[in-house]
Design a protein around this motif. Structure first.
Motif, PDB file in Angstrom:
ATOM      1  N   ILE A 189      32.644  81.195  54.747  1.00  0.00           N
ATOM      2  CA  ILE A 189      32.658  81.136  53.287  1.00  0.00           C
ATOM      3  C   ILE A 189      31.578  80.155  52.843  1.00  0.00           C
ATOM      4  O   ILE A 189      31.453  79.058  53.403  1.00  0.00           O
ATOM      5  N   VAL A 190      30.821  80.558  51.832  1.00  0.00           N
ATOM      6  CA  VAL A 190      29.829  79.664  51.224  1.00  0.00           C
ATOM      7  C   VAL A 190      30.307  79.335  49.818  1.00  0.00           C
ATOM      8  O   VAL A 190      30.500  80.238  48.987  1.00  0.00           O
ATOM      9  N   PHE A 200      23.425  77.632  60.738  1.00  0.00           N
ATOM     10  CA  PHE A 200      24.749  77.097  61.043  1.00  0.00           C
ATOM     11  C   PHE A 200      25.270  77.836  62.259  1.00  0.00           C
ATOM     12  O   PHE A 200      25.453  79.052  62.223  1.00  0.00           O
ATOM     13  N   GLN A 201      25.484  77.126  63.349  1.00  0.00           N
ATOM     14  CA  GLN A 201      25.947  77.724  64.598  1.00  0.00           C
ATOM     15  C   GLN A 201      27.364  77.267  64.874  1.00  0.00           C
ATOM     16  O   GLN A 201      27.657  76.072  64.867  1.00  0.00           O
ATOM     17  N   GLN A 202      28.233  78.242  65.122  1.00  0.00           N
ATOM     18  CA  GLN A 202      29.612  77.915  65.453  1.00  0.00           C
ATOM     19  C   GLN A 202      30.188  79.076  66.234  1.00  0.00           C
ATOM     20  O   GLN A 202      30.191  80.208  65.762  1.00  0.00           O
ATOM     21  N   GLY A 203      30.651  78.824  67.452  1.00  0.00           N
ATOM     22  CA  GLY A 203      31.224  79.890  68.252  1.00  0.00           C
ATOM     23  C   GLY A 203      32.402  80.542  67.538  1.00  0.00           C
ATOM     24  O   GLY A 203      33.343  79.858  67.160  1.00  0.00           O
ATOM     25  N   GLY A 204      32.330  81.846  67.324  1.00  0.00           N
ATOM     26  CA  GLY A 204      33.386  82.554  66.609  1.00  0.00           C
ATOM     27  C   GLY A 204      33.293  82.456  65.102  1.00  0.00           C
ATOM     28  O   GLY A 204      34.079  83.074  64.393  1.00  0.00           O
ATOM     29  N   GLY A 205      32.362  81.677  64.580  1.00  0.00           N
ATOM     30  CA  GLY A 205      32.181  81.559  63.145  1.00  0.00           C
ATOM     31  C   GLY A 205      33.321  80.814  62.494  1.00  0.00           C
ATOM     32  O   GLY A 205      33.894  79.875  63.048  1.00  0.00           O
ATOM     33  N   LEU A 207      33.357  79.173  59.231  1.00  0.00           N
ATOM     34  CA  LEU A 207      32.970  77.910  58.613  1.00  0.00           C
ATOM     35  C   LEU A 207      33.129  77.984  57.100  1.00  0.00           C
ATOM     36  O   LEU A 207      32.906  79.031  56.490  1.00  0.00           O
ATOM     37  N   LEU A 208      33.515  76.872  56.503  1.00  0.00           N
ATOM     38  CA  LEU A 208      33.370  76.679  55.066  1.00  0.00           C
ATOM     39  C   LEU A 208      32.184  75.754  54.883  1.00  0.00           C
ATOM     40  O   LEU A 208      32.211  74.601  55.334  1.00  0.00           O
ATOM     41  N   SER A 215      26.368  71.977  53.749  1.00  0.00           N
ATOM     42  CA  SER A 215      26.777  71.390  55.026  1.00  0.00           C
ATOM     43  C   SER A 215      28.188  71.883  55.343  1.00  0.00           C
ATOM     44  O   SER A 215      28.878  72.457  54.488  1.00  0.00           O
ATOM     45  N   ILE A 216      28.632  71.653  56.573  1.00  0.00           N
ATOM     46  CA  ILE A 216      29.948  72.137  56.992  1.00  0.00           C
ATOM     47  C   ILE A 216      31.042  71.249  56.403  1.00  0.00           C
ATOM     48  O   ILE A 216      31.052  70.033  56.591  1.00  0.00           O
TER      49      ILE A 216
END
Length: 244
Positions: A189-190, A200-205, A207-208, A215-216
């Motif tokens: 979500i943005v 923005f890198q995150q395994g499995g996604g 992120l807010l 930023s996260i």
């Protein structure tokens, strides 16, 4: 016949150049080129240049939207490729491919969008995945269009280096700006009015991200198009619905 009636009754798109193609993909996968005297309801198209391809998958429900490649008569644009997959809502959006060549745009199926601008300047390459949801007034820019350089070294500072990616099942809040080279992982979500400028890198996604620049703010989330009350009142576990 009034001037307004003449405008709205015109059949042919304004296409100037050679080897430009508008391809319709039927629900069974068969492709056909749009005939010169036919139009796609709710979609205006202008092309000034050569070897440009627009591929649209049915069903594609749109209204008040525009695709413009090139800027006649000053600028012609060659070799652009735009592919829009099937959707139930593509409303009042504008896609511009200007001041470059060989730009790329891909939007996956079931992605909904309204009142958004996608700017494909220079050598833009933009990928938007499946089942994304865009609130109004978001701008996506695949490149800057104007150079920024260091006075001492004369080195260009703002070159596009990678594909702009918004991966599957992302919710983009109202009035966001997403710039070249950015990557937003799946299920993210943005927040509204955010400025996304980086990967923005995150395994499995999940992120807010929010802010200027974004930023996260939280990890390990996902989202649904259904309202919170649907899950609360019906005592439904959202994870169970996603897995069905």
């Amino acid at each position: 016949m009034s001037i307004l009636k003449k405008i709205f009754n015109k059949k042919s798109y304004n296409i100037k150049g050679c080897n430009n193609r508008i391809i319709i993909v039927e629900e069974n996968g068969k492709e056909k080129e749009l005939k010169p005297n036919k139009r796609i309801p709710g979609l205006e198209i202008e092309i000034y240049g050569s070897n440009n391809i627009i591929r649209i998958h049915k069903p594609f429900l749109t209204n008040g939207s525009v695709i413009k490649i090139g800027n006649y008569p000053e600028i012609h644009n060659d070799g652009s490729y735009i592919e829009l997959n099937s959707t139930t809502s593509f409303i009042n959006n504008k896609i511009f491919a200007f001041y470059g060549k060989n730009q790329r745009l891909f939007i996956g199926k079931n992605t909904t969008m309204h009142d958004c601008n996608i700017m494909l300047v220079e050598d833009s390459d933009v990928y938007i995945g499946e089942d994304c949801m865009f609130a109004g007034f978001t701008t996506i820019r695949g490149a800057d269009g104007h150079a920024v350089f260091d006075l001492a070294t004369q080195e260009i500072q703002n070159v596009r280096t990678s594909q702009l990616q918004i991966k599957n099942h992302c919710w983009i809040g109202e009035s966001c700006t997403i710039l070249k080279n950015a990557i937003i992982p799946e299920n993210s979500i943005v927040g509204a009015k955010s400025l996304v400028t980086r990967v923005f890198q995150q395994g499995g996604g999940g992120l807010l991200i929010a802010g200027v620049p974004a930023s996260i703010k939280k990890t390990g989330i996902s989202w649904s198009r259904k309202a919170p009350s649907y899950f609360i009142e019906n005592k439904i576990n959202p994870l169970e619905e996603i897995s069905c």
